[in-house]
Design a protein around this motif. Structure first.
Motif, PDB file in Angstrom:
ATOM      1  N   ASP A 240       0.846  -1.195   0.000  1.00 47.82           N
ATOM      2  CA  ASP A 240       0.000   0.000   0.000  1.00 47.82           C
ATOM      3  C   ASP A 240       0.879   1.242   0.000  1.00 47.82           C
ATOM      4  O   ASP A 240       0.839   2.055   0.907  1.00 47.82           O
TER       5      ASP A 240
ATOM      6  N   THR B 216     -10.597   7.113  -0.124  1.00 46.55           N
ATOM      7  CA  THR B 216      -9.871   5.970   0.416  1.00 46.55           C
ATOM      8  C   THR B 216     -10.841   4.818   0.621  1.00 46.55           C
ATOM      9  O   THR B 216     -11.902   4.994   1.231  1.00 46.55           O
TER      10      THR B 216
ATOM     11  N   ARG C 280     -10.663   1.058   2.059  1.00 42.88           N
ATOM     12  CA  ARG C 280      -9.804   0.120   2.769  1.00 42.88           C
ATOM     13  C   ARG C 280     -10.165  -1.328   2.444  1.00 42.88           C
ATOM     14  O   ARG C 280     -11.299  -1.754   2.602  1.00 42.88           O
ATOM     15  N   TYR C 281      -9.168  -2.052   1.972  1.00 44.94           N
ATOM     16  CA  TYR C 281      -9.344  -3.486   1.746  1.00 44.94           C
ATOM     17  C   TYR C 281      -7.983  -4.147   1.620  1.00 44.94           C
ATOM     18  O   TYR C 281      -7.084  -3.618   0.958  1.00 44.94           O
TER      19      TYR C 281
ATOM     20  N   GLY D  76      -5.679  -4.998   3.999  1.00 47.47           N
ATOM     21  CA  GLY D  76      -4.568  -4.660   4.884  1.00 47.47           C
ATOM     22  C   GLY D  76      -4.019  -5.883   5.582  1.00 47.47           C
ATOM     23  O   GLY D  76      -4.740  -6.831   5.909  1.00 47.47           O
TER      24      GLY D  76
ATOM     25  N   LYS E  48     -13.706 -11.304   2.852  1.00 46.19           N
ATOM     26  CA  LYS E  48     -13.330 -10.654   4.113  1.00 46.19           C
ATOM     27  C   LYS E  48     -12.591 -11.693   4.948  1.00 46.19           C
ATOM     28  O   LYS E  48     -13.148 -12.737   5.303  1.00 46.19           O
TER      29      LYS E  48
ATOM     30  N   THR F  73      -8.885 -11.326  10.897  1.00 43.51           N
ATOM     31  CA  THR F  73      -7.876 -10.349  11.295  1.00 43.51           C
ATOM     32  C   THR F  73      -6.596 -11.021  11.774  1.00 43.51           C
ATOM     33  O   THR F  73      -5.577 -10.354  11.955  1.00 43.51           O
TER      34      THR F  73
ATOM     35  N   LYS G  52     -18.392  -0.594  -0.269  1.00 46.73           N
ATOM     36  CA  LYS G  52     -17.002  -0.481   0.154  1.00 46.73           C
ATOM     37  C   LYS G  52     -16.012  -0.642  -0.995  1.00 46.73           C
ATOM     38  O   LYS G  52     -14.812  -0.428  -0.822  1.00 46.73           O
TER      39      LYS G  52
ATOM     40  N   LYS H 127      -6.779   4.764  -3.097  1.00 49.01           N
ATOM     41  CA  LYS H 127      -5.953   4.628  -1.900  1.00 49.01           C
ATOM     42  C   LYS H 127      -6.597   3.642  -0.932  1.00 49.01           C
ATOM     43  O   LYS H 127      -7.820   3.557  -0.832  1.00 49.01           O
ATOM     44  N   GLY H 128      -5.760   2.916  -0.205  1.00 48.25           N
ATOM     45  CA  GLY H 128      -6.248   1.973   0.786  1.00 48.25           C
ATOM     46  C   GLY H 128      -6.610   0.615   0.236  1.00 48.25           C
ATOM     47  O   GLY H 128      -6.741  -0.350   0.988  1.00 48.25           O
ATOM     48  N   PHE H 129      -6.784   0.537  -1.081  1.00 49.97           N
ATOM     49  CA  PHE H 129      -7.159  -0.722  -1.723  1.00 49.97           C
ATOM     50  C   PHE H 129      -5.869  -1.445  -2.090  1.00 49.97           C
ATOM     51  O   PHE H 129      -5.307  -1.244  -3.157  1.00 49.97           O
ATOM     52  N   THR H 130      -5.387  -2.279  -1.186  1.00 49.15           N
ATOM     53  CA  THR H 130      -4.037  -2.817  -1.308  1.00 49.15           C
ATOM     54  C   THR H 130      -3.937  -3.874  -2.402  1.00 49.15           C
ATOM     55  O   THR H 130      -4.917  -4.494  -2.803  1.00 49.15           O
TER      56      THR H 130
END
Length: 819
Positions: free
Chosen positions: A274, A285, A287-288, A290, A527, A530, A554, A575-578
């Motif tokens: 990222d 941004t 987010r996905y 991470g 998804k 974590t 999302k 951004k944030g979409f790795t």
């Protein structure tokens, strides 16, 4: 003739920023709101073998644009692209092409493009099936069974590779039963899914009608053929991820060489998951993907990995299928000379004859679309346009595939632990592959996660590695999107985004109308727990399974960005979409910067200048355009080891000032600028010298994952110039966002780095002097013929000069009104 001239005058008006009126269509009530709509498909419309006269007409037009670089004129749009107007007479005269179904009318224009009109939607779909069979009979027969290997995820096999190698796959009953399950995946989508399934049946009836009428010995088509071809499309363009095992071996090696902490830091640097300096296409941004800061209890690191492919088949030649070259350049009304948005865009699908795509113009009740289609689509348009909007795609490569490390049990390589039980792997008997006159049985093991793709070791213990794909068994669901486009259900960027997000395959989808530009990234995005690092294999014991899929809201999506531009060349959309685990080349510089350079070189664009920005980037060398200023600045702070080495650097700087292109305009088989010979000849030594101080003995493993450069005729998608840019700028004391954890060149010592790089250049200079018979770098010329584009599998012998631009179709289009 008058019709064509009127379109030319309207195009001229576009250049002068004047408003053009909508063009009535011969379809009757429909209106064409695109005063200029052009396209090109280099493989052309023909598909007969041997290729008939005129089969390479579009290839020659496509090739004619290449030497124009950024000096594309409005006249070029009309001589080097063909019409994409809804009115078929623009490229007349039209020739009737009779089909034996009442209600279906087919006419061909001078490019052999079929204009299909149906009294009902079924007539249109049937007519599309008839035309696909007529224009692509050879390709259909070659692809229909080979594509099954994509549908069942046969380990280590590329369906398109089997097609181009002219292999023959005979599927087993088990394979056919597995593929047939995709019918339920459609019906589970409700009324629209049933509508698509009905269209598939109608489309198949059109294919089979042609096969029967032409006396073809081919077996009648079934739903499974269409399901499988959709899986081939997904495997080729619409997937990402699934390479965790092989890359984790590099992590293991780095940790062994550098220690656990530094080894992990080096791995994270190289992955560039990222990078804040990476090119993005839209605002916001999203987010996905991470990763955890450490491996996480749900992930493993392999010390070794051995793949278990279902069969041994060589890969496809790189000058046939360059990796990821699809691009899109869209500017909004405020950056357009006409006051209306502009789009120049298309997908890269390699270069084949017969072509993987073909063009159709389809008209019927509620249907008025034109563009590129392909055999997987049941009469729909893959990339194209309607009356008042157009769309295109690039591969997004989002992370929809994960590898799981299965804990073996009972002392067996075919038993594994899942949910506390020792389970037996399933044996999948796929069928028989015939290649080069030899038969191979396709057989592989499967776990609850998917096919076993290999075995590795974790802490000295053997594990099986299986692969899980979120779109598995659902590839045909992708057609819900194209069904909506086909039937004109999209009326705004918002409805376009909603339609596109139905797809389980991962694409960047682009939209333009008379007011808006938009992008959305699709795919069934898992998804993850974590406790799992997406860069590494997941423990397959059942504790770390997927937890649903990312909500539609999302996904990266944007309408009319603040800077009124959307530019994408397979880079991250937001951004944030790795990056997916198999994509490390999303760093601080990239080829997308070449397109942005052209787009932002002027405050406003015409369709011709926007096409020029695309065309210039298509032949530039990303290394000299993006890295060279930094490399030169570092080297010039010290003395060159020889006059020749100094002249090599001077030659590179001059090449960049001259535009950094790889053109052979005089046709002598050599790249015009000597800078290309210098860069190509020195690059591997320079890149290795920059990375070796830290990567050390793992250099070969890194090279196996990502070569020093994806050189032409490849797509220049990635290379170590990305690593060097961030590392060298840091050594120079420049501002760097998202600094690497470690310093690579010279081990962080600027003087040593400079010394190492000069040594590599000087060494390359000695070798190049022998190669070219001169010690003067300005006399060196790289071989342009070595990177000419060829059509696979060799049936069409026409070749084209190297260019790095879309091949499935490229549209040049703008709208001035709406329905």
């Amino acid at each position: 003739m008058n019709r064509v001239m009127s379109l030319r005058r309207c195009a001229g008006a576009l250049t002068l920023a004047l408003t053009c009126t909508a063009i009535p269509s011969t379809a009757g009530a429909a209106t064409d709101y695109a005063p200029v709509a052009r396209n090109i498909i280099p493989s052309g419309q023909y598909g007969a073998v041997p290729p008939p006269a005129g089969a390479d007409t579009q290839a020659k037009m496509y090739d004619g644009l290449t030497p124009k670089f950024d000096q594309v004129t409005n006249d070029d749009l009309f001589s080097l692209f063909k019409s994409e107007q809804l009115d078929p007479s623009v490229d007349g005269p039209l020739t009737p092409d009779p089909a034996p179904r009442p209600g279906v009318t087919i006419e061909r224009d001078r490019f052999n493009v079929p204009h299909i009109t149906g009294q009902t939607a079924d007539d249109v779909v049937w007519g599309a099936g008839w035309v696909v069979a007529k224009d692509r009979a050879l390709l259909l027969e070659q692809a229909r069974y080979n594509s099954r290997v994509a549908a069942i995820d046969a380990p280590g096999l590329s369906a398109i590779g089997l097609v181009t190698r002219l292999a023959q796959f005979t599927p087993s009953t088990q394979t056919e039963n597995e593929v047939a399950k995709q019918a339920k995946a459609l019906t589970d989508q409700g009324a629209k899914g049933r509508e698509v399934l009905r269209d598939i049946d109608t489309y198949i009836s059109g294919i089979n009608a042609y096969l029967q009428a032409s006396g073809s010995p081919a077996k009648p088509w079934t739903r499974n053929d269409v399901f499988a071809l959709n899986a081939l499309k997904g495997q080729f363009f619409g997937q990402g991820g699934g390479d965790e095992a092989r890359r984790s071996v590099l992590l293991s090696g780095l940790q062994k060489e550098l220690g656990e902490k530094k080894g992990r830091q080096a791995f994270d640097d190289l992955r560039q998951k990222d990078d804040p300096e990476a090119s993005h296409s839209i605002d916001g941004t999203f987010r996905y993907g991470g990763a955890t800061k450490s491996a996480g209890p749900g992930s493993v690191t392999l010390s070794s990995f051995s793949p278990t492919p279902a069969a041994k088949v060589a890969s496809v030649s790189r000058n046939v299928v360059p990796p990821r070259q699809s691009n899109a350049l869209l500017v909004g009304a405020s950056r357009s000379e006409t006051g209306f948005p502009l789009m120049v865009a298309g997908p890269q699908i390699g270069y084949f004859y017969p072509g993987l795509t073909l063009e159709m113009n389809l008209k019927g009740p509620g249907i008025n679309v034109r563009g590129a289609t392909s055999a997987p689509l049941p009469g729909y348009i893959l990339i194209g346009r309607g009356e008042d909007y157009a769309w295109s795609l690039t591969s997004a490569g989002a992370d929809i595939i994960d590898q799981f490390a299965e804990t073996l049990c009972d002392g067996s390589r075919t038993k594994y632990l899942y949910d506390g039980k020792c389970r037996k792997m399933e044996t999948f008997n796929a069928g028989t592959l015939t290649l080069g006159g030899k038969n191979q049985k396709l057989q592989f093991k499967r776990t609850v996660h998917g096919p076993v793709v290999g075995y590795g070791k974790v802490g000295g213990k053997e594990v099986a590695i299986s692969s899980k794909r979120s779109s598995y068994g659902r590839d045909v669901v992708d057609q819900l999107f194209y069904d909506d486009m086909f039937r004109g259900r999209v009326t705004s960027p918002q409805t376009f985004v909603k339609a596109a997000l139905q797809s389980p395959q991962t694409f960047n989808s682009f939209y333009v109308d008379h007011r808006n530009i938009a992008l959305v990234t699709t795919g069934r995005l898992p998804k993850r727990s974590t406790k799992v690092d997406p860069a590494l294999p997941t423990k397959g014991t059942g504790q770390y399974e997927w937890n649903g899929f990312l909500a539609a809201s999302k996904h990266p999506q944007g309408v009319n960005p603040k800077d009124a531009t959307i530019v994408n060349w397979n880079n991250r959309s937001a951004k944030g979409f790795t990056s997916a685990d198999d994509e490390w080349m999303q760093g601080s510089i990239a080829r997308n910067d070449l397109l942005k350079r052209g787009v932002f070189s002027r405050p406003k664009h015409s369709l011709a200048s926007l096409t020029g920005a695309m065309n210039a980037g298509a032949t530039q060398d990303v290394r000299v355009m993006e890295l060279q200023p930094t490399l030169s600045k570092l080297l010039r702070q010290g003395k060159a080891p020889s006059a020749r080495a100094q002249k090599m650097l001077d030659t590179l700087d001059a090449w960049r000032r001259n535009g950094g292109n790889r053109l052979d305009r005089n046709g002598d088989g050599k790249i015009d600028d000597p800078g290309a010979a210098v860069m190509d000849g020195m690059w591997k030594r320079v890149a290795d010298a920059a990375m070796k101080p830290v990567v050390g003995n793992q250099l070969a493993r890194l090279r196996d994952i990502q070569s020093e450069f994806d050189a032409p005729p490849g797509g220049q998608f990635g290379g170590w110039h990305e690593y060097m840019d961030k590392d060298l700028r840091r050594l120079l004391g420049e501002k760097v966002q998202g600094k690497f954890h470690l310093k690579y060149c010279g081990g962080g010592d600027k003087a040593q780095c400079r010394k190492d790089l000069w040594k590599a250049i000087d060494s390359a200079g000695a070798s190049l002097s022998k190669t070219y018979g001169s010690s003067d770098p300005t006399a060196w010329r790289a071989n342009a013929n070595a990177e000419r584009i060829e059509f696979a599998p060799g049936l069409l012998t026409t070749t084209m000069a190297y260019t790095n631009r879309p091949s499935g179709i490229q549209q040049v289009i703008s709208f001035t009104g709406h329905r």
